[in-house]
Motif scaffolding. Structure first.
Motif, PDB file in Angstrom:
ATOM      1  N   GLY A   1     -25.196   4.158  -9.514  1.00  0.00           N
ATOM      2  CA  GLY A   1     -24.880   4.132  -8.092  1.00  0.00           C
ATOM      3  C   GLY A   1     -25.981   4.600  -7.183  1.00  0.00           C
ATOM      4  O   GLY A   1     -25.829   4.541  -5.947  1.00  0.00           O
ATOM      5  N   ASP A   2     -27.076   5.119  -7.745  1.00  0.00           N
ATOM      6  CA  ASP A   2     -28.227   5.572  -6.947  1.00  0.00           C
ATOM      7  C   ASP A   2     -27.828   6.590  -5.883  1.00  0.00           C
ATOM      8  O   ASP A   2     -28.350   6.573  -4.754  1.00  0.00           O
ATOM      9  CB  ASP A   2     -28.918   4.378  -6.277  1.00  0.00           C
ATOM     10  CG  ASP A   2     -29.746   3.578  -7.272  1.00  0.00           C
ATOM     11  OD1 ASP A   2     -29.926   4.070  -8.408  1.00  0.00           O
ATOM     12  OD2 ASP A   2     -30.190   2.472  -6.922  1.00  0.00           O
ATOM     13  N   GLY A   3     -26.878   7.466  -6.236  1.00  0.00           N
ATOM     14  CA  GLY A   3     -26.486   8.516  -5.301  1.00  0.00           C
ATOM     15  C   GLY A   3     -25.623   8.056  -4.155  1.00  0.00           C
ATOM     16  O   GLY A   3     -25.360   8.836  -3.235  1.00  0.00           O
TER      17      GLY A   3
ATOM     18  N   ASP B   1     -19.265   0.512  -6.763  1.00  0.00           N
ATOM     19  CA  ASP B   1     -20.452   1.298  -6.433  1.00  0.00           C
ATOM     20  C   ASP B   1     -21.371   0.462  -5.563  1.00  0.00           C
ATOM     21  O   ASP B   1     -21.219  -0.757  -5.469  1.00  0.00           O
ATOM     22  CB  ASP B   1     -21.176   1.763  -7.708  1.00  0.00           C
ATOM     23  CG  ASP B   1     -21.839   0.609  -8.454  1.00  0.00           C
ATOM     24  OD1 ASP B   1     -22.903   0.145  -8.005  1.00  0.00           O
ATOM     25  OD2 ASP B   1     -21.286   0.164  -9.485  1.00  0.00           O
ATOM     26  N   TYR B   2     -22.318   1.110  -4.917  1.00  0.00           N
ATOM     27  CA  TYR B   2     -23.239   0.446  -3.997  1.00  0.00           C
ATOM     28  C   TYR B   2     -24.682   0.658  -4.432  1.00  0.00           C
ATOM     29  O   TYR B   2     -25.585   0.814  -3.611  1.00  0.00           O
ATOM     30  CB  TYR B   2     -23.028   0.967  -2.575  1.00  0.00           C
ATOM     31  CG  TYR B   2     -21.622   0.738  -2.073  1.00  0.00           C
ATOM     32  CD1 TYR B   2     -21.289  -0.418  -1.390  1.00  0.00           C
ATOM     33  CD2 TYR B   2     -20.622   1.679  -2.312  1.00  0.00           C
ATOM     34  CE1 TYR B   2     -19.993  -0.634  -0.942  1.00  0.00           C
ATOM     35  CE2 TYR B   2     -19.322   1.467  -1.864  1.00  0.00           C
ATOM     36  CZ  TYR B   2     -19.014   0.318  -1.184  1.00  0.00           C
ATOM     37  OH  TYR B   2     -17.727   0.094  -0.740  1.00  0.00           O
ATOM     38  N   GLY B   3     -24.872   0.630  -5.757  1.00  0.00           N
ATOM     39  CA  GLY B   3     -26.188   0.905  -6.314  1.00  0.00           C
ATOM     40  C   GLY B   3     -27.056  -0.321  -6.443  1.00  0.00           C
ATOM     41  O   GLY B   3     -27.049  -1.220  -5.593  1.00  0.00           O
TER      42      GLY B   3
ATOM     43  N   ALA C   1     -26.580  -4.951  -3.839  1.00  0.00           N
ATOM     44  CA  ALA C   1     -25.278  -4.788  -3.172  1.00  0.00           C
ATOM     45  C   ALA C   1     -24.280  -4.040  -4.036  1.00  0.00           C
ATOM     46  O   ALA C   1     -23.136  -3.864  -3.650  1.00  0.00           O
ATOM     47  CB  ALA C   1     -24.704  -6.159  -2.807  1.00  0.00           C
ATOM     48  N   GLY C   2     -24.695  -3.595  -5.243  1.00  0.00           N
ATOM     49  CA  GLY C   2     -23.793  -2.834  -6.081  1.00  0.00           C
ATOM     50  C   GLY C   2     -22.942  -3.724  -6.973  1.00  0.00           C
ATOM     51  O   GLY C   2     -23.155  -4.929  -7.087  1.00  0.00           O
ATOM     52  N   SER C   3     -21.964  -3.082  -7.594  1.00  0.00           N
ATOM     53  CA  SER C   3     -21.082  -3.776  -8.546  1.00  0.00           C
ATOM     54  C   SER C   3     -19.652  -3.361  -8.302  1.00  0.00           C
ATOM     55  O   SER C   3     -19.368  -2.336  -7.670  1.00  0.00           O
ATOM     56  CB  SER C   3     -21.479  -3.451  -9.994  1.00  0.00           C
ATOM     57  OG  SER C   3     -22.824  -3.776 -10.240  1.00  0.00           O
ATOM     58  N   CYS C   4     -18.732  -4.177  -8.831  1.00  0.00           N
ATOM     59  CA  CYS C   4     -17.309  -3.860  -8.745  1.00  0.00           C
ATOM     60  C   CYS C   4     -16.637  -4.346 -10.023  1.00  0.00           C
ATOM     61  O   CYS C   4     -16.651  -5.542 -10.327  1.00  0.00           O
ATOM     62  CB  CYS C   4     -16.673  -4.523  -7.515  1.00  0.00           C
ATOM     63  SG  CYS C   4     -14.909  -4.129  -7.321  1.00  0.00           S
ATOM     64  N   PHE C   5     -16.080  -3.420 -10.774  1.00  0.00           N
ATOM     65  CA  PHE C   5     -15.315  -3.742 -11.970  1.00  0.00           C
ATOM     66  C   PHE C   5     -13.832  -3.660 -11.635  1.00  0.00           C
ATOM     67  O   PHE C   5     -13.385  -2.731 -10.951  1.00  0.00           O
ATOM     68  CB  PHE C   5     -15.637  -2.772 -13.106  1.00  0.00           C
ATOM     69  CG  PHE C   5     -16.983  -3.013 -13.751  1.00  0.00           C
ATOM     70  CD1 PHE C   5     -17.072  -3.720 -14.933  1.00  0.00           C
ATOM     71  CD2 PHE C   5     -18.146  -2.535 -13.163  1.00  0.00           C
ATOM     72  CE1 PHE C   5     -18.302  -3.957 -15.527  1.00  0.00           C
ATOM     73  CE2 PHE C   5     -19.380  -2.763 -13.760  1.00  0.00           C
ATOM     74  CZ  PHE C   5     -19.460  -3.477 -14.932  1.00  0.00           C
ATOM     75  N   ARG C   6     -13.070  -4.632 -12.139  1.00  0.00           N
ATOM     76  CA  ARG C   6     -11.630  -4.671 -11.850  1.00  0.00           C
ATOM     77  C   ARG C   6     -10.844  -4.731 -13.152  1.00  0.00           C
ATOM     78  O   ARG C   6     -11.035  -5.624 -13.972  1.00  0.00           O
ATOM     79  CB  ARG C   6     -11.284  -5.879 -10.986  1.00  0.00           C
ATOM     80  CG  ARG C   6      -9.799  -5.952 -10.629  1.00  0.00           C
ATOM     81  CD  ARG C   6      -9.496  -7.118  -9.716  1.00  0.00           C
ATOM     82  NE  ARG C   6      -9.616  -8.406 -10.390  1.00  0.00           N
ATOM     83  CZ  ARG C   6      -9.402  -9.587  -9.799  1.00  0.00           C
ATOM     84  NH1 ARG C   6      -9.077  -9.623  -8.511  1.00  0.00           N
ATOM     85  NH2 ARG C   6      -9.540 -10.712 -10.469  1.00  0.00           N
TER      86      ARG C   6
END
Length: 544
Positions: free
Chosen positions: A415-417, A437-439, A494-499
């Motif tokens: 997430g890079d903080g 997250d927005y990493g 833009a990060g990732s999203c797991f569902r």
């Protein structure tokens, strides 16, 4: 019977059309044969009709010419005295015409424009020709001299109907009385009956021929399709796991050659599948045995490592650091062995669920509290948003907790903080959890491998939580074991999203997930991410 059966008939016919090669072949053959017979029948009917009409017309013209010539010859030889008014002259002429022709439909009209001072015989006409002769035909006869003219007409039949006919007209010259129009009518009813009989015969013959061709095609196609049907059924049984099934071999024709080739292929596949199954079993047994065998020495090493780790403060700085590294790697080694044992159980198909009613919101809240310290150490804010899902769902809490912990841990690590948001919601058929997250995010190629074993998007990045490389692979297996979905969206920068989506009723099909993927805040980058997420949706039969 249900009155709506006819509504289902089209779909049933379409289903039969799609499933049966025999029905399609016979139907297409009948259609093409019917078109060919129809075209041939129409051509033959028109040819016969034209030939029959032309033959009857030629006969009528010859008959009319013979009768007219005979009557004119009689008239030329007659002696008309001055005292004779000629009243009987026309009658005798028409009798001569009637005797020389086969028709009884005769009419005679004096040509207009002649000297009216001469008392000429009155016009005569058969009742069947009243109102039949057209003015166009009369004009042609009046101006045509001795030429013949004809016209197709409808002759009254006496019962309110009409018969087809031909009227032939020409001129006669009565001595002392001038020119007369002579018309002879011919009834073509017999010719029409003949034509109708021929057309009916052609129709019945064509229909019988179509039925015969259909029956022959059905029998031939049945013989031809039967081996194909046997091959299809054998292929289905082979695909279902019946590796011993084979196609019977008979004769030396092309189907026998197909059966021999298919059986040879089946033998080769059976041999290779058995070999691969044996190798897979050996591999699984090896991993399981190695994991078990390593457990005992690892326990001893861990006990010794704990003793050293507890006394690290009394060691020199370099030795203290070595003790910390040893303790960390022993813990990671222990988790790796646990994951290897777990993945070997999945490979062997020996995993069983231990479901119990569990609140996913409460479970997620516990995992968030557990990892909050780790998130703070990495500079990330960990938030839980739960607009729904506040009810118990049948699940294995140990496995789902492991999935949630793995997803949140990965989000913190990559997430890079930046903030990590955990969302829980539900609908009529499912309950879902997303970890956003927005990493750094991932490219589509990286997303395609995200659930592979021991795969890392960036091998140069160090692991902050001691991952083994099997977490996401085991999580995917855990979700599938619950009849659920584990899906991912990601885009570079833009990060990732797991569902994670689970059915509200265990084993029941999920209609749709209550949480969107790509996430709502994905914006324009959601287009590329959606393509990446589609791979896992297709593999698992899910829909966003």
């Amino acid at each position: 019977m249900d009155g709506r059966w006819w509504r289902q008939l089209p779909s049933q016919l379409v289903g039969v059309w799609r499933r049966s090669l025999q029905v399609r072949t016979v139907a297409i053959t009948l259609l093409l044969t019917g078109i060919a017979i129809l075209i041939t029948g129409i051509y033959m009917a028109l040819s016969i009709s034209n030939d029959l009409y032309q033959s009857r017309l030629d006969q009528a013209l010859r008959d009319s010419s013979r009768a007219t010539t005979s009557a004119q010859t009689t008239l030329n030889a007659s002696d008309v005295s001055a005292s004779d008014t000629g009243k009987n002259l026309l009658n005798s002429t028409l009798q001569t015409v009637q005797g020389a022709t086969s028709s009884r439909l005769i009419a005679a009209y004096r040509v207009p424009g002649q000297d009216v001072s001469v008392p000429a015989p009155p016009d005569r006409s058969s009742p069947g020709l009243n109102g039949v002769i057209s003015s166009e035909l009369r004009a042609q006869v009046q101006n045509g001299g001795t030429k013949q003219f004809y016209q197709s007409v409808a002759l009254p039949a006496g019962n309110g109907t009409t018969d087809p006919g031909i009227v032939v007209g020409t001129q006669l010259t009565l001595p002392s009385y001038g020119h007369y129009e002579l018309y002879i009518g011919y009834n073509l009813r017999d010719s029409e009956n003949t034509l109708l009989f021929v057309q009916g015969t052609l129709l019945l013959a064509g229909f019988a021929l179509i039925l015969l061709i259909g029956a022959i095609t059905w029998v031939i196609v049945r013989f031809a399709v039967q081996p194909i049907r046997v091959a299809a059924e054998t292929s289905e049984r082979l695909a279902a796991g019946d590796l011993a099934v084979r196609i019977p071999e008979h004769g030396e024709d092309v189907f026998a050659s197909l059966a021999r080739s298919f059986n040879g292929m089946a033998d080769s596949l059976q041999s290779q599948i058995n070999q691969l199954a044996t190798l897979s079993q050996l591999q699984q047994r090896f991993v399981s045995d190695v994991s078990h065998e390593l457990r005992t020495p690892l326990t001893t090493i861990r006990l010794a490592g704990d003793v050293i780790y507890d006394q690290r403060e009394s060691f020199p700085p370099a030795t203290e650091r070595t003790a910390e590294l040893l303790h960390t790697q022993i813990e990671r080694f222990d988790r790796l062995l646990s994951d290897l044992l777990e993945i070997s159980r999945y490979d062997a198909g020996s995993v069983a669920l231990d479901p119990e009613p569990t609140n996913l919101v409460r479970l997620a809240d516990d995992v968030v509290d557990e990892l909050r310290t780790l998130a703070e150490q990495n500079g990330s804010e960990l938030r839980l948003d739960a607009p729904g899902g506040y009810f118990d769902v049948g699940m294995d809490p140990r496995r789902i907790r492991r999935v949630v912990r793995n997803l949140i841990g990965n989000a913190i690590e990559h997430g890079d903080g930046k903030p990590v948001v955990v969302t829980v919601d539900s609908n009529e058929s499912a309950v879902a959890l997303t970890v956003r997250d927005y990493g750094i995010g991932m490219s589509q190629q990286e997303v395609n491998h995200v659930f592979d074993r021991f795969w890392r998007a960036d091998p140069s990045r160090k692991r902050t939580i001691g991952g083994t490389g099997l977490g996401l692979a085991i999580s995917l297996e855990d979700a599938t074991l619950h009849s659920g979905w584990l899906q991912v969206w990601s885009a570079p920068g833009a990060g990732s999203c797991f569902r994670l989506t689970l059915p509200r009723v265990p084993g029941k099909e999920i209609a749709s997930s209550p949480l969107p993927l790509p996430p709502v805040d994905a914006g324009a980058t959601g287009v590329a991410g959606a393509r990446a997420g589609t791979q896992e949706l297709t593999d698992r039969g899910a829909t966003t």
